[in-house]
Design a protein around this motif. Structure first.
Motif, PDB file in Angstrom:
ATOM      1  N   GLN A 147       0.832  -1.201   0.000  1.00 12.37           N
ATOM      2  CA  GLN A 147       0.000   0.000   0.000  1.00 12.37           C
ATOM      3  C   GLN A 147       0.869   1.254   0.000  1.00 12.37           C
ATOM      4  O   GLN A 147       2.024   1.230   0.418  1.00 12.37           O
ATOM      5  CB  GLN A 147      -0.909   0.024   1.227  1.00 12.37           C
ATOM      6  N   LYS A 148       0.259   2.348  -0.455  1.00 13.40           N
ATOM      7  CA  LYS A 148       0.922   3.642  -0.374  1.00 13.40           C
ATOM      8  C   LYS A 148       0.400   4.373   0.861  1.00 13.40           C
ATOM      9  O   LYS A 148      -0.799   4.589   0.993  1.00 13.40           O
ATOM     10  CB  LYS A 148       0.672   4.458  -1.641  1.00 13.40           C
ATOM     11  N   THR A 209       0.719   9.193  -6.821  1.00 10.52           N
ATOM     12  CA  THR A 209      -0.325   8.153  -6.862  1.00 10.52           C
ATOM     13  C   THR A 209      -1.144   8.189  -8.154  1.00 10.52           C
ATOM     14  O   THR A 209      -2.194   7.559  -8.218  1.00 10.52           O
ATOM     15  CB  THR A 209      -1.295   8.306  -5.667  1.00 10.52           C
ATOM     16  N   LYS A 212      -4.795   9.017  -7.737  1.00 13.47           N
ATOM     17  CA  LYS A 212      -5.732   8.110  -7.059  1.00 13.47           C
ATOM     18  C   LYS A 212      -5.826   8.384  -5.555  1.00 13.47           C
ATOM     19  O   LYS A 212      -6.868   8.112  -4.936  1.00 13.47           O
ATOM     20  CB  LYS A 212      -5.299   6.653  -7.281  1.00 13.47           C
ATOM     21  N   ASP A 215      -3.517   5.060   0.081  1.00 13.98           N
ATOM     22  CA  ASP A 215      -4.396   4.065   0.714  1.00 13.98           C
ATOM     23  C   ASP A 215      -4.645   4.404   2.176  1.00 13.98           C
ATOM     24  O   ASP A 215      -5.756   4.231   2.682  1.00 13.98           O
ATOM     25  CB  ASP A 215      -3.765   2.670   0.612  1.00 13.98           C
ATOM     26  N   THR A 233      -6.398  11.189   0.460  1.00 17.83           N
ATOM     27  CA  THR A 233      -6.701   9.765   0.626  1.00 17.83           C
ATOM     28  C   THR A 233      -7.489   9.217  -0.559  1.00 17.83           C
ATOM     29  O   THR A 233      -8.354   9.894  -1.113  1.00 17.83           O
ATOM     30  CB  THR A 233      -7.496   9.535   1.928  1.00 17.83           C
ATOM     31  N   ALA A 234      -7.210   7.975  -0.916  1.00 16.29           N
ATOM     32  CA  ALA A 234      -7.904   7.310  -2.027  1.00 16.29           C
ATOM     33  C   ALA A 234      -9.353   6.990  -1.646  1.00 16.29           C
ATOM     34  O   ALA A 234      -9.718   6.987  -0.471  1.00 16.29           O
ATOM     35  CB  ALA A 234      -7.170   6.015  -2.381  1.00 16.29           C
ATOM     36  N   GLY A 237     -10.534   4.888   1.372  1.00 22.96           N
ATOM     37  CA  GLY A 237      -9.266   4.789   2.082  1.00 22.96           C
ATOM     38  C   GLY A 237      -9.400   5.000   3.582  1.00 22.96           C
ATOM     39  O   GLY A 237     -10.496   5.194   4.120  1.00 22.96           O
TER      40      GLY A 237
END
Length: 328
Positions: A147-148, A209, A212, A215, A233-234, A237
């Protein structure tokens, strides 16, 4: 024993060295000779705000929560610790719990663990509050390998530990900083730095990202910065925060389907609620440190117990990088 006492709370409150009775050991406790203790933001809040906070000790008070030291006595019912064990924990300075700015503390064994064998007392004392806070936030946000993760304030007390835990969990970690010196520090922890002064949220989300979002976002800044966290935040997320004492618009959070995890790690100490979880997390922190995956960041200034007032002033100045630690 010697203790640093505050007789009256307030921004100009003074610490005075006084001789007080050594605390009496009770069941479920150990008597620890303190080697070092660290100063956290909540400690300075208690000093300045006193009775405006529901968990401040009655004055005159011994403040301080984090410590590392050596056990000199164990309670009759204590089996997991022995005299001579080197331990660390966050176990005082709230309500009726005597603080750590003293020669000794009687600590609830549920709130401590054996200190990391590869870290000094000073390093170990810097970890309990921020380590538990970082660990709890990341695990509640269910950080996964690959995850990022974005950590706000990467050279702060919680931030620098959260970076290292997220890396340990296998995440790709990014963090906000504001200077080249901070950038070099976070790079040494394996994080990619984002200068929030020169890059907007939209710019760094697009850059790192593909637009996006991250995560997981860990926010130890709070206030208006929470809005930036929601923006970064995605969809669907996770956001973890340590500072949610504010009134903000949750619209972005709603339309992105975000989950918000508020970490207030003092709850077990204040309410005597599931204290054993703190001891369990501290054991995990020690294991992570002993694996070589966690190195505390200590501020360059050194402080003794006698000049703890200067240590508090150092943290409040905003000039400290990493944790401010007081050595006995």
């Amino acid at each position: 024993m010697k203790a640093m006492i505050i007789s009256e709370y307030g921004e100009n409150a003074k610490f005075e060295s006084k001789k007080v009775e050594k605390p009496i050991l009770k069941n479920g406790q150990v008597l620890v000779k303190i080697s070092a203790s660290s100063v956290n933001t909540v400690d300075t809040m208690i000093k300045n705000m006193g009775n405006d906070l529901p968990f401040s000790p009655k004055s005159p008070a011994v403040l301080g929560m984090d410590f590392a030291g050596t056990i000199e006595q164990v309670g009759n019912d204590v089996t997991e610790f022995s005299i001579g064990d080197e331990v660390f924990g966050c176990a005082g300075g709230l309500g009726d719990l005597q603080g750590t700015l003293a020669d000794y503390i009687t600590a609830d064994v549920k709130l401590i663990a054996k200190k990391p064998s590869n870290l000094t007392m000073k390093e170990s004392a810097s970890l309990p509050l921020v380590g538990i806070t970082a660990y709890e936030g990341l695990t509640r946000a269910n950080v996964q390998k690959g995850q990022k993760v974005l950590v706000h304030g990467g050279t702060g007390g919680v931030g620098h530990v959260a970076i290292q835990f997220a890396k340990y969990f296998g995440a790709d970690v990014f963090t906000t900083i504001s200077s080249e010196k901070q950038s070099e520090i976070v790079k040494s922890y394996g994080a990619k730095s984002i200068n929030y002064k020169s890059e907007s949220v939209e710019e760094y989300v697009n850059k790192h990202t593909d637009g996006k979002g991250f995560d997981v976002v860990y926010d130890s800044i709070g206030g208006e910065n929470l809005l930036k966290s929601f923006e970064a935040t995605a969809l669907n997320g996770q956001v973890a925060t340590t500072v949610s004492l504010s009134e903000i618009d949750l619209s972005t959070m709603h339309f992105k389907g975000l989950s918000l995890h508020v970490v207030f790690m003092l709850i077990p100490m204040i309410h005597n609620f599931q204290r054993e979880k703190h001891g369990e997390i501290l054991k995990k922190i020690a294991k992570i440190a002993e694996s070589g995956a966690l190195k505390p960041l200590l501020d360059e200034e050194n402080f003794s117990l006698e000049n703890v007032g200067k240590a508090y002033a150092r943290l409040e100045s905003g000039n400290a990088i990493g944790k401010v630690v007081v050595e006995n």
